[in-house]
Enzyme design. Structure first.
Site, PDB file in Angstrom:
ATOM      1  N   LYS A  51     -24.615  -1.006   8.854  1.00 23.48           N
ATOM      2  CA  LYS A  51     -25.261  -2.303   9.078  1.00 23.48           C
ATOM      3  C   LYS A  51     -24.520  -2.988  10.220  1.00 23.48           C
ATOM      4  O   LYS A  51     -23.407  -2.570  10.578  1.00 23.48           O
ATOM      5  CB  LYS A  51     -25.270  -3.164   7.816  1.00 23.48           C
ATOM      6  CG  LYS A  51     -23.895  -3.615   7.357  1.00 23.48           C
ATOM      7  CD  LYS A  51     -24.042  -4.588   6.219  1.00 23.48           C
ATOM      8  CE  LYS A  51     -22.731  -5.094   5.718  1.00 23.48           C
ATOM      9  NZ  LYS A  51     -22.847  -6.027   4.630  1.00 23.48           N
ATOM     10  N   CYS A  71     -20.228   0.980  -1.018  1.00 26.24           N
ATOM     11  CA  CYS A  71     -20.311   0.453  -2.383  1.00 26.24           C
ATOM     12  C   CYS A  71     -21.620   0.682  -3.134  1.00 26.24           C
ATOM     13  O   CYS A  71     -21.598   1.097  -4.286  1.00 26.24           O
ATOM     14  CB  CYS A  71     -19.990  -1.033  -2.372  1.00 26.24           C
ATOM     15  SG  CYS A  71     -18.241  -1.300  -2.098  1.00 26.24           S
ATOM     16  N   GLY A 125     -26.637   1.730   2.985  1.00 24.07           N
ATOM     17  CA  GLY A 125     -25.512   2.652   3.152  1.00 24.07           C
ATOM     18  C   GLY A 125     -24.254   1.922   2.741  1.00 24.07           C
ATOM     19  O   GLY A 125     -24.307   0.984   1.937  1.00 24.07           O
ATOM     20  N   GLU A 132     -14.826  -8.198  -7.151  1.00 25.96           N
ATOM     21  CA  GLU A 132     -14.993  -8.680  -5.775  1.00 25.96           C
ATOM     22  C   GLU A 132     -16.445  -8.484  -5.327  1.00 25.96           C
ATOM     23  O   GLU A 132     -17.027  -7.438  -5.560  1.00 25.96           O
ATOM     24  CB  GLU A 132     -14.041  -7.880  -4.858  1.00 25.96           C
ATOM     25  CG  GLU A 132     -14.110  -8.263  -3.415  1.00 25.96           C
ATOM     26  CD  GLU A 132     -13.905  -9.764  -3.225  1.00 25.96           C
ATOM     27  OE1 GLU A 132     -12.835 -10.255  -3.568  1.00 25.96           O
ATOM     28  OE2 GLU A 132     -14.840 -10.430  -2.725  1.00 25.96           O
ATOM     29  N   ASP A 142       0.862  -1.186   0.000  1.00 25.27           N
ATOM     30  CA  ASP A 142       0.000   0.000   0.000  1.00 25.27           C
ATOM     31  C   ASP A 142       0.897   1.234   0.000  1.00 25.27           C
ATOM     32  O   ASP A 142       2.046   1.182   0.455  1.00 25.27           O
ATOM     33  CB  ASP A 142      -0.901   0.001   1.248  1.00 25.27           C
ATOM     34  CG  ASP A 142      -2.159   0.823   1.056  1.00 25.27           C
ATOM     35  OD1 ASP A 142      -3.241   0.218   0.888  1.00 25.27           O
ATOM     36  OD2 ASP A 142      -2.070   2.064   1.063  1.00 25.27           O
TER      37      ASP A 142
HETATM   38  P1  NAD Z   1     -10.154   0.960   0.835  1.00 23.80           P
HETATM   39  O1  NAD Z   1     -10.304   2.431   0.772  1.00 23.80           O
HETATM   40  O2  NAD Z   1     -10.507   0.232   2.089  1.00 23.80           O
HETATM   41  O3  NAD Z   1      -8.662   0.544   0.455  1.00 23.80           O
HETATM   42  C1  NAD Z   1      -8.016   1.016  -0.677  1.00 23.80           C
HETATM   43  C2  NAD Z   1      -6.525   1.006  -0.399  1.00 23.80           C
HETATM   44  O4  NAD Z   1      -5.844   1.361  -1.608  1.00 23.80           O
HETATM   45  C3  NAD Z   1      -6.089   2.046   0.652  1.00 23.80           C
HETATM   46  O5  NAD Z   1      -5.396   1.398   1.688  1.00 23.80           O
HETATM   47  C4  NAD Z   1      -5.202   3.005  -0.111  1.00 23.80           C
HETATM   48  O6  NAD Z   1      -4.146   3.541   0.664  1.00 23.80           O
HETATM   49  C5  NAD Z   1      -4.703   2.127  -1.239  1.00 23.80           C
HETATM   50  N1  NAD Z   1      -4.261   2.884  -2.410  1.00 23.80           N
HETATM   51  C6  NAD Z   1      -4.908   3.868  -3.062  1.00 23.80           C
HETATM   52  N2  NAD Z   1      -4.204   4.299  -4.097  1.00 23.80           N
HETATM   53  C7  NAD Z   1      -3.052   3.571  -4.129  1.00 23.80           C
HETATM   54  C8  NAD Z   1      -1.917   3.538  -4.979  1.00 23.80           C
HETATM   55  N3  NAD Z   1      -1.850   4.353  -6.041  1.00 23.80           N
HETATM   56  N4  NAD Z   1      -0.932   2.659  -4.697  1.00 23.80           N
HETATM   57  C9  NAD Z   1      -1.007   1.831  -3.629  1.00 23.80           C
HETATM   58  N5  NAD Z   1      -2.064   1.804  -2.794  1.00 23.80           N
HETATM   59  C10 NAD Z   1      -3.079   2.666  -3.036  1.00 23.80           C
HETATM   60  O7  NAD Z   1     -11.018   0.393  -0.396  1.00 23.80           O
HETATM   61  P2  NAD Z   1     -11.776  -1.013  -0.466  1.00 23.80           P
HETATM   62  O8  NAD Z   1     -13.061  -0.910   0.266  1.00 23.80           O
HETATM   63  O9  NAD Z   1     -10.836  -2.095  -0.147  1.00 23.80           O
HETATM   64  O10 NAD Z   1     -12.150  -1.048  -2.020  1.00 23.80           O
HETATM   65  C11 NAD Z   1     -11.180  -1.313  -2.998  1.00 23.80           C
HETATM   66  C12 NAD Z   1     -11.925  -1.549  -4.310  1.00 23.80           C
HETATM   67  O11 NAD Z   1     -12.760  -2.711  -4.173  1.00 23.80           O
HETATM   68  C13 NAD Z   1     -12.859  -0.429  -4.734  1.00 23.80           C
HETATM   69  O12 NAD Z   1     -12.870  -0.344  -6.128  1.00 23.80           O
HETATM   70  C14 NAD Z   1     -14.212  -0.886  -4.227  1.00 23.80           C
HETATM   71  O13 NAD Z   1     -15.279  -0.337  -4.958  1.00 23.80           O
HETATM   72  C15 NAD Z   1     -14.126  -2.384  -4.449  1.00 23.80           C
HETATM   73  N6  NAD Z   1     -14.976  -3.200  -3.559  1.00 23.80           N
HETATM   74  C16 NAD Z   1     -15.133  -2.864  -2.253  1.00 23.80           C
HETATM   75  C17 NAD Z   1     -15.927  -3.654  -1.432  1.00 23.80           C
HETATM   76  C18 NAD Z   1     -16.146  -3.289   0.023  1.00 23.80           C
HETATM   77  O14 NAD Z   1     -17.088  -3.818   0.620  1.00 23.80           O
HETATM   78  N7  NAD Z   1     -15.347  -2.448   0.621  1.00 23.80           N
HETATM   79  C19 NAD Z   1     -16.551  -4.803  -1.947  1.00 23.80           C
HETATM   80  C20 NAD Z   1     -16.342  -5.129  -3.292  1.00 23.80           C
HETATM   81  C21 NAD Z   1     -15.551  -4.321  -4.099  1.00 23.80           C
END
Ligand code: NAD
Length: 416
Positions: free
Chosen positions: A326, A266, A263, A154, A30
């Site tokens: 939730k 996503c 909420g 995902e 990260d």
């Molecule tokens: P998050 O905000 O929890 O984590 C994203 C991470 O990416 C952060 O730790 C951030 O520091 C890192 N990051 C950002 N830019 C970066 C870069 N250029 N280089 C390295 N690291 C970088 O996000 P999340 O909830 O894990 O979601 C990630 C993706 O998955 C999104 O596209 C989201 O829509 C999708 N998604 C999320 C969920 C969910 O329930 N949270 C479920 C399915 C899909």
């Protein structure tokens, strides 16, 4: 397999630790050094049931490690997952600059043939754009390493993320050739139970499946909330209507619980992103626009019902149980509670909240407000209250006998 997961948030950390738990050697990377330093010590920046144990166990086994060094992480792996954020801009267009940044770095640092798997939720066509970005970086370096880009959206849910990842309903893979399909089967071998389908399609279709899934789930929620509002009008039993629907195999039981709307990080983001993609292609997602409109109104439904019951809310003591969007999560992202409590405070009500995990994040939003307090227990929040709002139904609330344990005369509003 040696795997690097870039983006160690909800999706990346869950994916990485589950893959490590299945015996792969995983490095989670990260750009956020504070987060990585915490993770190295086994400290998780958010609450997700079972995740901390999984991280600690695999750190100890040395299957899992954390780094900010993306170059090293990319070069020492066969497979690189991209799990970075794709937040909405002011216009709800997904900002995919982080995905492009990681694709660029993958091209810049690739030192052997590798696979680049995109898990982040991205607009249709993004994977193909990443192929071009990676190819251009490789050409710039005058090297000839081969790579494949795979779309692997995902579907985990916050609150049950570990279980959803370890026991997925299905795995969707957008991949171009049979060799990649074989590798993906191998990668997910230990996640696939007898009947878990691994569904292969092309890159763009896989991207759209993710948006379509979230749009459909949001539509189910807005649908049942609209039916619930009509039930209230006609004095029908919404819980019985829900049950009557859930028993129909064509409809299915999930996402049919009425409440204060959806909420989280996503559903709203993805449905708005899909509407936006429609607009860019002169396509009108009329149904999805209504789904969102219904949901935004629904979030304030408990407030308006309360106002009708109590009249003026000035100086009224209102208890709010469950401020997370939730149960089983500490996220208050897009939670109805934020909108409702803001309204209550505007009306000069005195608010006491209780949530087993999300209280601190919630209080941070209202830290400048004097009319709100954080209680140590659900019963404490309800003490001397004029009304109790139950927003997200944590299991511990079900154990409380409202009639016995809470003062008579209290107005209890539970839309769940
Ligand atoms: P998050 O905000 O929890 O984590 C994203 C991470 O990416 C952060 O730790 C951030 O520091 C890192 N990051 C950002 N830019 C970066 C870069 N250029 N280089 C390295 N690291 C970088 O996000 P999340 O909830 O894990 O979601 C990630 C993706 O998955 C999104 O596209 C989201 O829509 C999708 N998604 C999320 C969920 C969910 O329930 N949270 C479920 C399915 C899909």
């Amino acid at each position: 397999m040696k795997i690097t997961v870039i983006g160690s948030g909800y999706v990346g950390l869950t994916t990485g630790s589950c893959l490590a738990d299945k015996g792969h050697v995983v490095v989670c990377a990260d750009k956020d050094s504070k987060k990585i330093n915490q993770l190295k010590k086994g400290k998780i920046p958010f609450y997700e049931a079972g995740l901390e144990n999984l991280v600690l166990k695999n750190l100890k086994l040395k299957n899992l490690s954390f780094t900010c060094d993306l170059k090293d992480a990319i070069q020492n792996s066969d497979i690189v997952f991209c799990c970075v954020w794709t937040p909405p801009d002011n216009d709800f267009k997904p900002d995919i600059s982080a995905v492009f940044d990681v694709a660029g770095k993958f091209g810049k640092y690739i030192n052997s043939d590798k696979i680049f798997i995109i898990k982040s939720t991205v607009p249709v066509g993004t994977n193909e754009k990443c192929i071009v970005i990676i190819q251009n970086e490789i050409i710039k370096r005058k090297t000839k390493f081969k790579f494949d880009v795979v779309s692997n959206p995902e579907f985990l849910r916050q609150g049950t993320a570990v279980n959803d990842t370890l026991k997925p309903d299905r795995i969707v893979v957008g991949a171009k050739n049979n060799k990649i399909k074989r590798t993906m089967r191998k990668l997910y071998k230990s996640f696939i139970k007898k009947r878990t389908p691994i569904f292969f399609t092309d890159l763009k279709t896989a991207e759209l499946i993710k948006y379509a899934a979230n749009a459909f789930l949001a539509a189910k929620i807005s649908f049942i909330n609209e039916i619930a509002n009509f039930c209230r009008l006609k004095k029908c039993r919404i819980k019985d209507v829900e049950k009557g629907l859930k028993l129909d195999k064509r409809i299915g039981p999930a996402y049919l619980d009425s409440g204060a709307g959806y909420g989280g990080s996503c559903l709203k983001k993805d449905i708005k992103a899909l509407i936006k993609q429609g607009e860019e292609n002169k396509f009108n997602f009329a149904l999805l626009k209504s789904v969102e409109e219904i949901n935004e109104k629904q979030k304030l439904k408990p407030y308006f019902i309360l106002k009708k019951k109590l009249g003026s809310l000035k100086n009224k003591n209102i208890a709010v149980w469950g401020v997370a969007f939730k149960p089983d999560t500490d996220s208050v992202n897009e939670a109805a509670s934020v909108k409702i409590v803001q309204k209550l405070l505007n009306d000069k009500a005195k608010v006491k909240i209780y949530d087993p995990k999300a209280a601190n994040k919630f209080m941070e939003i209202f830290k400048k407000n004097r009319g709100i307090g954080n209680s140590v227990s659900a019963l404490d929040a309800a003490k001397n209250a004029d009304a109790l709002l139950i927003l997200s139904k944590w299991p511990e609330f079900k154990k409380i006998n409202l009639k016995k344990q809470i003062l008579a005369g209290l107005v209890v509003l539970d839309l769940n």
